[in-house]
Scaffold this active site. Structure first.
Site, PDB file in Angstrom:
ATOM      1  N   GLY A 198     -67.253 -20.928  26.073  1.00  0.00           N
ATOM      2  CA  GLY A 198     -65.886 -20.147  26.384  1.00  0.00           C
ATOM      3  C   GLY A 198     -65.884 -18.832  27.145  1.00  0.00           C
ATOM      4  O   GLY A 198     -65.274 -17.899  26.800  1.00  0.00           O
ATOM      5  N   ASP A 221     -67.919 -22.891  30.249  1.00  0.00           N
ATOM      6  CA  ASP A 221     -66.435 -23.006  30.202  1.00  0.00           C
ATOM      7  C   ASP A 221     -65.895 -24.116  30.957  1.00  0.00           C
ATOM      8  O   ASP A 221     -66.656 -24.796  31.591  1.00  0.00           O
ATOM      9  CB  ASP A 221     -65.887 -21.510  30.584  1.00  0.00           C
ATOM     10  CG  ASP A 221     -64.867 -21.299  29.700  1.00  0.00           C
ATOM     11  OD1 ASP A 221     -63.894 -21.879  29.748  1.00  0.00           O
ATOM     12  OD2 ASP A 221     -64.586 -19.834  29.561  1.00  0.00           O
ATOM     13  N   ASP A 241     -66.712 -29.695  28.969  1.00  0.00           N
ATOM     14  CA  ASP A 241     -65.789 -29.780  27.920  1.00  0.00           C
ATOM     15  C   ASP A 241     -66.431 -29.491  26.311  1.00  0.00           C
ATOM     16  O   ASP A 241     -67.332 -30.477  26.088  1.00  0.00           O
ATOM     17  CB  ASP A 241     -65.142 -31.223  27.834  1.00  0.00           C
ATOM     18  CG  ASP A 241     -64.064 -31.180  26.835  1.00  0.00           C
ATOM     19  OD1 ASP A 241     -63.935 -30.506  25.882  1.00  0.00           O
ATOM     20  OD2 ASP A 241     -63.119 -32.116  26.918  1.00  0.00           O
ATOM     21  N   LYS A 255     -67.326 -16.194  21.220  1.00  0.00           N
ATOM     22  CA  LYS A 255     -66.367 -14.814  20.885  1.00  0.00           C
ATOM     23  C   LYS A 255     -64.879 -15.156  21.341  1.00  0.00           C
ATOM     24  O   LYS A 255     -64.492 -15.197  22.413  1.00  0.00           O
ATOM     25  CB  LYS A 255     -67.139 -13.949  22.038  1.00  0.00           C
ATOM     26  CG  LYS A 255     -66.708 -12.467  21.784  1.00  0.00           C
ATOM     27  CD  LYS A 255     -65.263 -12.010  22.757  1.00  0.00           C
ATOM     28  CE  LYS A 255     -64.938 -10.656  22.612  1.00  0.00           C
ATOM     29  NZ  LYS A 255     -63.588 -10.623  23.421  1.00  0.00           N
ATOM     30  N   HIS A 259     -60.485 -19.238  17.242  1.00  0.00           N
ATOM     31  CA  HIS A 259     -59.305 -19.042  16.684  1.00  0.00           C
ATOM     32  C   HIS A 259     -58.259 -19.541  17.490  1.00  0.00           C
ATOM     33  O   HIS A 259     -57.115 -19.649  17.383  1.00  0.00           O
ATOM     34  CB  HIS A 259     -58.840 -17.455  16.358  1.00  0.00           C
ATOM     35  CG  HIS A 259     -58.804 -16.782  17.503  1.00  0.00           C
ATOM     36  ND1 HIS A 259     -58.125 -15.469  17.690  1.00  0.00           N
ATOM     37  CD2 HIS A 259     -58.752 -16.932  19.058  1.00  0.00           C
ATOM     38  CE1 HIS A 259     -58.108 -15.037  18.949  1.00  0.00           C
ATOM     39  NE2 HIS A 259     -58.718 -15.979  19.810  1.00  0.00           N
TER      40      HIS A 259
END
Length: 355
Positions: A198, A221, A241, A255, A259
């Site tokens: 990501g 990503d 993916d 990073k 969340h």
């Protein structure tokens, strides 16, 4: 008069003020965005000394009739800590920067202006209006999907303009790592290869390479995010993916990513990480830079910001912010044997999970 009626009235009016303050907090957000749009921090910075209101109006090329309205906006931003004010010998206000407004200067590596602007962008701010609809029975996974008809990641893939703004906002947040990455030698000791999952346009990977040039970094990503990104000797980009597979490396970095996902989704991701680490001869680890709620020593502003981010994740994604107990539970269920949390990034911590 009833006993203590004066005290009861006083408490009610204080309660009223608290309610109104939080109901109107969006006003501070948009005034901050307005200050960035006008370049108020940059104008004061270039002036190189405290700036009077008439000087500020002139430098911003505003009509003199906007002087009083600008004073009112500046009063709120001063109270909120974004600027400071003193009075000169003529009793005229003189505005200066604070540590917060210095983080909004354009062109600075640590500028957070793009991050602020993407947070108040209608694409991200409008979904908050649908929170009640979503709670009352909308079947969409996220409030964002209720508002826009598609999830956040699909929306970014279909709207190149917003996708660019979003990536720049995330990149501006990532550039804050420059302030501390040099202090993380123990974290990256023995790491020869790293996958930044990501990682967007590669800002974190580039910062790590500046401090640890021997590490071979791969930014992993979505294909539309990494497409066309310029590669270098120790920096490459891979589209894919993260739920399907993650490129193998000594360390796998997340990073501000975990969340974004639910506990079930994070568990799948962590299991994919263990598979990737197992492909390396030497034992690897997962490095997570994210928030840990309820950390001892957090002051009120830090705690409130973490709680706001938790709701933001609920609005935009299926994810959440987590406390240490919740992180530990996920690591153990994914098959990791130990972990270490180092609070080092203000709001965020470095979390290392070991197989």
């Amino acid at each position: 008069m009833e006993p203590n009626s004066g005290q009861a009235a006083s408490e009610s009016f204080r309660a009223q003020a608290l309610i109104y303050k939080h109901a109107l907090n969006y006003g501070t957000s948009f005034c901050l965005s307005f200050a960035i749009q006008l370049g108020i921090p940059d104008v004061i910075h270039r002036h190189a000394q405290p700036m009077t209101l008439p000087e500020l109006v002139s430098a911003l090329q505003l009509s003199p009739e906007k002087t009083i309205p600008l004073r009112r906006v500046m009063a709120l931003l001063v109270h909120s800590g974004f600027f400071s004010v003193n009075f000169n010998k003529e009793q005229k206000e003189e505005y200066s920067l604070t540590p917060s407004s210095r983080l909004l200067l354009r062109g600075e590596l640590s500028s957070l202006s793009p991050f602020v602007q993407v947070l108040v962008h209608p694409v991200l701010s409008n979904p908050w209006r649908f929170l009640g609809d979503w709670f009352r029975g909308c079947k969409e996974q996220t409030v964002f999907e209720t508002a826009h008809g598609v999830g956040l990641w699909d929306y970014g893939g279909k709207d190149p303009g917003f996708n660019g703004l979003f990536n720049e906002g995330m990149a501006s947040d990532s550039r804050m790592m420059r302030l501390v990455v040099g202090d993380c030698k123990e974290i990256f000791e023995g790491v020869n290869s790293l996958v930044d999952v990501g990682g967007g346009t590669g800002n974190v990977a580039k910062i790590i390479l500046q401090a640890f040039p021997h590490i071979k970094c791969t930014v992993f990503d979505l294909p539309h995010v990494v497409s066309g990104q310029p590669e270098d000797t120790n920096l490459s980009y891979v589209g894919g993916d993260l739920f399907e597979s993650i490129p193998p490396a000594d360390a796998i970095l997340f990073k501000h990513v975990m969340h974004n996902w639910s506990d079930e989704e994070c568990l799948k991701i962590l299991k994919k990480c263990r598979e990737s680490i197992a492909k390396k001869k030497d034992a690897g680890k997962v490095i997570i830079i994210d928030m840990v709620v309820d950390m001892q020593g957090d002051d009120a502003d830090i705690t409130e910001t973490k709680l706001l981010f938790d709701i933001l994740m609920m609005v935009l994604t299926t994810g959440r912010e987590r406390n240490e107990r919740e992180w530990e539970k996920m690591f153990l269920e994914a098959g990791f044997t130990s972990y270490k949390i180092t609070p080092i990034f203000g709001l965020r911590s470095i979390i290392e999970a070991f197989p």
